[in-house]
Design a protein around this motif. Structure first.
Motif, short mmCIF file in Angstrom:
data_model
loop_
_atom_site.label_atom_id
_atom_site.label_comp_id
_atom_site.label_asym_id
_atom_site.label_seq_id
_atom_site.Cartn_x
_atom_site.Cartn_y
_atom_site.Cartn_z
N LEU A 1 41.42 30.67 19.92
CA LEU A 1 41.36 30.35 21.33
C LEU A 1 42.45 31.08 22.11
O LEU A 1 42.19 31.70 23.15
N LEU A 2 43.67 31.03 21.60
CA LEU A 2 44.79 31.69 22.27
C LEU A 2 44.62 33.20 22.27
O LEU A 2 44.86 33.87 23.29
N ALA A 3 44.21 33.76 21.13
CA ALA A 3 44.07 35.21 21.01
C ALA A 3 42.98 35.74 21.94
O ALA A 3 43.16 36.76 22.61
N ASP A 4 41.85 35.05 22.00
CA ASP A 4 40.76 35.50 22.86
C ASP A 4 41.14 35.39 24.34
O ASP A 4 40.79 36.26 25.15
N THR A 5 41.84 34.31 24.69
CA THR A 5 42.29 34.16 26.07
C THR A 5 43.25 35.27 26.45
O THR A 5 43.14 35.88 27.52
N ALA A 6 44.21 35.56 25.57
CA ALA A 6 45.19 36.62 25.84
C ALA A 6 44.50 37.96 26.01
O ALA A 6 44.86 38.75 26.90
N ARG A 7 43.52 38.25 25.18
CA ARG A 7 42.82 39.53 25.27
C ARG A 7 42.09 39.67 26.61
O ARG A 7 42.14 40.73 27.23
N LEU A 8 41.44 38.60 27.06
CA LEU A 8 40.73 38.66 28.33
C LEU A 8 41.69 38.86 29.51
O LEU A 8 41.37 39.55 30.48
N VAL A 9 42.87 38.27 29.42
CA VAL A 9 43.86 38.43 30.48
C VAL A 9 44.41 39.85 30.50
O VAL A 9 44.42 40.53 31.54
N VAL A 10 44.87 40.31 29.35
CA VAL A 10 45.59 41.59 29.30
C VAL A 10 44.65 42.79 29.36
O VAL A 10 44.90 43.76 30.09
N ASP A 11 43.55 42.73 28.63
CA ASP A 11 42.64 43.88 28.57
C ASP A 11 41.63 43.88 29.71
O ASP A 11 41.29 44.95 30.23
N ASP A 12 41.14 42.70 30.09
CA ASP A 12 40.07 42.64 31.08
C ASP A 12 40.55 42.25 32.48
O ASP A 12 39.77 42.26 33.43
N GLY A 13 41.83 41.88 32.59
CA GLY A 13 42.38 41.58 33.92
C GLY A 13 41.94 40.27 34.53
O GLY A 13 41.95 40.12 35.75
N LEU A 14 41.58 39.28 33.70
CA LEU A 14 41.19 37.98 34.23
C LEU A 14 42.43 37.11 34.47
O LEU A 14 43.45 37.26 33.81
N GLU A 15 42.30 36.20 35.44
CA GLU A 15 43.32 35.18 35.60
C GLU A 15 43.31 34.27 34.38
O GLU A 15 42.27 34.08 33.73
N MET A 16 44.47 33.68 34.06
CA MET A 16 44.57 32.86 32.85
C MET A 16 43.56 31.71 32.88
O MET A 16 42.92 31.41 31.87
N GLU A 17 43.40 31.06 34.03
CA GLU A 17 42.46 29.94 34.11
C GLU A 17 41.05 30.38 33.74
O GLU A 17 40.38 29.74 32.94
N GLU A 18 40.58 31.48 34.36
CA GLU A 18 39.22 31.93 34.11
C GLU A 18 39.06 32.40 32.66
O GLU A 18 38.04 32.12 32.01
N ALA A 19 40.06 33.11 32.14
CA ALA A 19 40.00 33.57 30.75
C ALA A 19 39.94 32.38 29.79
O ALA A 19 39.17 32.38 28.81
N TYR A 20 40.74 31.36 30.06
CA TYR A 20 40.77 30.17 29.20
C TYR A 20 39.44 29.43 29.23
O TYR A 20 38.87 29.07 28.20
N ARG A 21 38.90 29.22 30.42
CA ARG A 21 37.64 28.51 30.54
C ARG A 21 36.50 29.30 29.93
O ARG A 21 35.58 28.74 29.31
N ARG A 22 36.53 30.63 30.11
CA ARG A 22 35.47 31.45 29.52
C ARG A 22 35.52 31.39 27.99
O ARG A 22 34.48 31.30 27.32
N THR A 23 36.73 31.42 27.44
CA THR A 23 36.87 31.32 25.99
C THR A 23 36.40 29.96 25.48
O THR A 23 35.75 29.86 24.44
#
Length: 211
Positions: free
Chosen positions: A26-48
């Motif tokens: 969960l943490l790794a996928d959220t971090a990847r979406l934030v850093v690589d895809d430029g998502l806000e942490m909230e959206e990356a977390y909810r998407r994961t």
């Protein structure tokens, strides 16, 4: 409308049919979406969470998420650490242009837990036109928009906003009236009061943080 997760001891109780989900994934996928895809942490977390079919029962592990994002960025996108510091310095310059409106920095530049290409400032004004005139007097072209903020009780309210570009950086100005201080915006993940920093606090952050 999204419902604010119940407040409680930090750390989620994760449920999935028949088993617990892997928190590390969960943490790794959220971090990847934030850093690589430029998502806000909230959206990356909810998407994961949606991807892994996770339902949250308590407050999300915000500090663990921030640590995962920082570690992923250091390992795979170290150039973003330089950009983060540059953006914080640029935010200071932008805030100095809006001193009559008591500017407060909020969003991902505070903790480096989201995209680093946008400066988000909260301004306090009796009317949006005051800020518009302020920009026009300085010959800064701007566009008006709205930003949805979270409030206590699960409320989500659209607030007037303006944005302009300083080079390749977008500066977003979200405007509140002075009466809003008694009903401050909330963090959409934790439900706690939205963290903001003034010029002095941001200067202190730059002095103490290597990145």
């Amino acid at each position: 409308a999204r419902r604010r997760p119940p407040r409680g001891r930090e750390g989620p109780v994760l449920s999935k049919a028949g088993r617990r989900s892997d928190l590390r994934a969960l943490l790794a996928d959220t971090a990847r979406l934030v850093v690589d895809d430029g998502l806000e942490m909230e959206e990356a977390y909810r998407r994961t969470c949606r991807k892994q079919d996770i339902q949250l029962k308590q407050t999300p592990p915000v500090e663990a998420l921030r640590s995962a994002i920082r570690e992923y960025r250091e390992l795979f996108r170290p150039q973003q650490l330089v950009q983060l510091r540059q953006q914080r310095r640029l935010a200071l310059q932008a805030m100095s242009e809006f001193l009559p409106f008591q500017p407060q920095l909020f969003g991902s530049l505070l903790h480096g837990d989201g995209p680093v290409n946008t400066i988000r400032l909260m301004l306090f004004a009796e009317a949006p036109e005051q800020v518009m005139h302020h920009l026009s007097d300085r010959h800064i072209p701007w566009q008006d928009t709205e930003v949805v903020l979270s409030y206590s009780g699960g409320r989500r309210t659209a607030r007037p906003a303006l944005h302009f570009f300083a080079g390749e950086t977008m500066v977003e100005l979200v405007m509140l009236d002075h009466q809003s201080r008694s009903d401050p915006p909330r963090d959409p993940l934790t439900g706690k009061r939205l963290e903001m920093q003034g010029i002095d606090q941001l200067n202190a952050l730059l002095d103490e943080a290597p990145t």
